[in-house]
Motif scaffolding. Structure first.
Motif, PDB file in Angstrom:
ATOM      1  N   LYS A 223      70.370 -29.496  26.597  1.00 58.67           N
ATOM      2  CA  LYS A 223      69.594 -28.420  25.987  1.00 58.67           C
ATOM      3  C   LYS A 223      70.060 -28.233  24.549  1.00 58.67           C
ATOM      4  O   LYS A 223      70.977 -27.459  24.277  1.00 58.67           O
ATOM      5  N   PRO A 224      69.477 -28.938  23.592  1.00 58.73           N
ATOM      6  CA  PRO A 224      69.842 -28.688  22.186  1.00 58.73           C
ATOM      7  C   PRO A 224      69.172 -27.424  21.669  1.00 58.73           C
ATOM      8  O   PRO A 224      68.032 -27.115  22.052  1.00 58.73           O
ATOM      9  N   VAL A 225      69.892 -26.695  20.826  1.00 60.12           N
ATOM     10  CA  VAL A 225      69.342 -25.518  20.156  1.00 60.12           C
ATOM     11  C   VAL A 225      69.726 -25.604  18.685  1.00 60.12           C
ATOM     12  O   VAL A 225      70.910 -25.654  18.353  1.00 60.12           O
ATOM     13  N   VAL A 226      68.724 -25.626  17.826  1.00 56.49           N
ATOM     14  CA  VAL A 226      68.966 -25.649  16.379  1.00 56.49           C
ATOM     15  C   VAL A 226      68.962 -24.209  15.894  1.00 56.49           C
ATOM     16  O   VAL A 226      68.034 -23.443  16.189  1.00 56.49           O
ATOM     17  N   VAL A 227      70.009 -23.829  15.166  1.00 52.12           N
ATOM     18  CA  VAL A 227      70.088 -22.462  14.647  1.00 52.12           C
ATOM     19  C   VAL A 227      70.379 -22.497  13.148  1.00 52.12           C
ATOM     20  O   VAL A 227      71.187 -23.299  12.675  1.00 52.12           O
ATOM     21  N   LEU A 248      65.914 -21.679  15.754  1.00 52.14           N
ATOM     22  CA  LEU A 248      66.073 -20.241  15.631  1.00 52.14           C
ATOM     23  C   LEU A 248      66.843 -19.856  14.374  1.00 52.14           C
ATOM     24  O   LEU A 248      67.577 -20.664  13.819  1.00 52.14           O
ATOM     25  N   ASN A 249      66.663 -18.620  13.984  1.00 49.48           N
ATOM     26  CA  ASN A 249      67.476 -18.061  12.907  1.00 49.48           C
ATOM     27  C   ASN A 249      68.245 -16.876  13.464  1.00 49.48           C
ATOM     28  O   ASN A 249      67.647 -15.902  13.927  1.00 49.48           O
ATOM     29  N   LYS A 253      69.965 -15.390   6.033  1.00 45.55           N
ATOM     30  CA  LYS A 253      68.753 -15.035   5.302  1.00 45.55           C
ATOM     31  C   LYS A 253      68.168 -16.184   4.489  1.00 45.55           C
ATOM     32  O   LYS A 253      66.970 -16.250   4.262  1.00 45.55           O
ATOM     33  N   ASP A 254      69.027 -17.085   4.020  1.00 39.49           N
ATOM     34  CA  ASP A 254      68.546 -18.182   3.186  1.00 39.49           C
ATOM     35  C   ASP A 254      68.258 -19.441   3.983  1.00 39.49           C
ATOM     36  O   ASP A 254      68.063 -20.514   3.412  1.00 39.49           O
ATOM     37  N   ARG A 255      68.189 -19.314   5.332  1.00 39.57           N
ATOM     38  CA  ARG A 255      67.954 -20.472   6.193  1.00 39.57           C
ATOM     39  C   ARG A 255      66.651 -20.316   6.959  1.00 39.57           C
ATOM     40  O   ARG A 255      66.053 -19.234   7.011  1.00 39.57           O
ATOM     41  N   GLY A 256      66.229 -21.427   7.584  1.00 38.52           N
ATOM     42  CA  GLY A 256      64.985 -21.425   8.344  1.00 38.52           C
ATOM     43  C   GLY A 256      65.194 -21.105   9.801  1.00 38.52           C
ATOM     44  O   GLY A 256      66.271 -20.676  10.229  1.00 38.52           O
ATOM     45  N   GLY A 257      64.137 -21.337  10.600  1.00 39.22           N
ATOM     46  CA  GLY A 257      64.176 -21.041  12.020  1.00 39.22           C
ATOM     47  C   GLY A 257      63.444 -19.762  12.361  1.00 39.22           C
ATOM     48  O   GLY A 257      63.236 -18.890  11.509  1.00 39.22           O
ATOM     49  N   ASP A 258      63.033 -19.650  13.627  1.00 44.21           N
ATOM     50  CA  ASP A 258      62.322 -18.456  14.090  1.00 44.21           C
ATOM     51  C   ASP A 258      63.309 -17.303  14.224  1.00 44.21           C
ATOM     52  O   ASP A 258      64.329 -17.431  14.913  1.00 44.21           O
ATOM     53  N   PRO A 259      63.027 -16.161  13.578  1.00 43.86           N
ATOM     54  CA  PRO A 259      63.965 -15.036  13.626  1.00 43.86           C
ATOM     55  C   PRO A 259      64.184 -14.545  15.051  1.00 43.86           C
ATOM     56  O   PRO A 259      63.263 -14.490  15.861  1.00 43.86           O
ATOM     57  N   VAL A 260      65.432 -14.227  15.347  1.00 40.90           N
ATOM     58  CA  VAL A 260      65.819 -13.672  16.643  1.00 40.90           C
ATOM     59  C   VAL A 260      66.356 -12.275  16.409  1.00 40.90           C
ATOM     60  O   VAL A 260      67.219 -12.068  15.542  1.00 40.90           O
ATOM     61  N   GLN A 261      65.853 -11.324  17.181  1.00 38.35           N
ATOM     62  CA  GLN A 261      66.326  -9.946  17.064  1.00 38.35           C
ATOM     63  C   GLN A 261      67.586  -9.756  17.883  1.00 38.35           C
ATOM     64  O   GLN A 261      67.697 -10.282  18.997  1.00 38.35           O
ATOM     65  N   GLY A 262      68.544  -9.022  17.332  1.00 37.03           N
ATOM     66  CA  GLY A 262      69.802  -8.798  18.039  1.00 37.03           C
ATOM     67  C   GLY A 262      69.654  -7.837  19.194  1.00 37.03           C
ATOM     68  O   GLY A 262      68.677  -7.147  19.351  1.00 37.03           O
TER      69      GLY A 262
END
Length: 262
Positions: A223-227, A248-249, A253-262
């Motif tokens: 299961k790879p996950v790119v963050v 995911l992000n 802030k200066d990187r890509g990926g889909d934002p994840v809420q804490g």
């Protein structure tokens, strides 16, 4: 080799956490095998390049180091950008930064001093969402390790801020050379995988990383996950990793990926 077992209920629903597929029944409700979960450190748990931050501070200690680094940067920076020569270029900067440091424990003292002097800034760079995902894996009983291009001593000192100083850390190994320190073993790209295997670890259930240099790690994981990837790398990750791989992000802030809420 053993086969990863099931992830306890709820872990797969964490923000940014990859569930591990069940592959067999555990006696008495226990898992027969604890899945191995590997986290990169820089731009994954920590917002930035921790090793570069340390080396820059070491260089700034006096003008002669600064002058040497500036003079050599037109040569060294292109070498850092090219994978086969990266370790050598990093070693030159590290040697400039540490000239006069002859023993490993002296380097460890410099790392401790750096972390103490920059405690507030370092705490602010640790990513809360990433730490929450890491903690959930630990609470689930997974075998969690850090595999980083930074020195393991630096990563452990930083993780001490958040009570994860006991995590196994595989990192780049430094050693003395002509009055300073250099990188003897760079925990990077395919060599990161070799160092993980050499440390006695086996099949990787989940891997988290931001870097295209960690493609060998991400491809080895079930299961790879790119963050927090660089934005220009997102399309490449979607192309070379299995369909549906999360990108995911976790708060860079200066990187890509889909934002994840804490």
């Amino acid at each position: 080799m053993s086969t990863p077992g099931p992830m306890p209920e709820g872990v797969g629903h964490l923000p940014g956490a990859a569930a591990v597929t069940a592959t067999g029944e555990a006696p008495a409700g226990k898992r027969p095998y604890a899945p191995l979960v590997v986290f990169d450190f820089d731009h994954t748990l920590y917002d930035g390049d921790s090793g570069s931050h340390l080396v820059l501070w070491l260089i700034k200690r006096d003008w002669a180091r600064v002058a040497a680094a500036i003079a050599l940067s037109p040569l060294l920076l292109p070498l850092i950008a090219w994978l086969p020569t990266r370790r050598h270029a990093i070693s030159v900067y590290l040697w400039i930064a540490t000239f006069g440091t002859h023993r490993r424990h002296d380097m460890d003292r410099l790392i401790d001093l750096y972390v103490r002097k920059h405690a507030r800034e370092i705490r602010g760079r640790l990513l809360p969402i990433a730490l929450k995902v890491l903690q959930k894996h630990r609470d689930a009983g997974d075998r969690v390790i850090i595999a980083t291009g930074a020195s393991p001593e630096l990563a452990r000192a930083i993780l001490d801020f958040v009570a994860h100083e006991d995590l196994p850390v595989i990192g780049s190994i430094g050693g003395p050379f002509l009055g300073g320190m250099i990188t003897v073993e760079h925990c990077h790209h395919e060599n990161k995988m070799r160092m993980i295997w050499d440390a006695g670890y086996d099949q990787i259930a989940v891997a988290y990383s931001d870097s295209s240099a960690d493609l060998p790690l991400l491809k080895a994981a079930r299961k790879p996950v790119v963050v927090n990837p660089k934005r220009r790398r997102v399309a490449m990750f979607r192309r070379v990793l299995p369909p549906g791989t999360p990108i995911l992000n976790w708060g860079c802030k200066d990187r890509g990926g889909d934002p994840v809420q804490g």
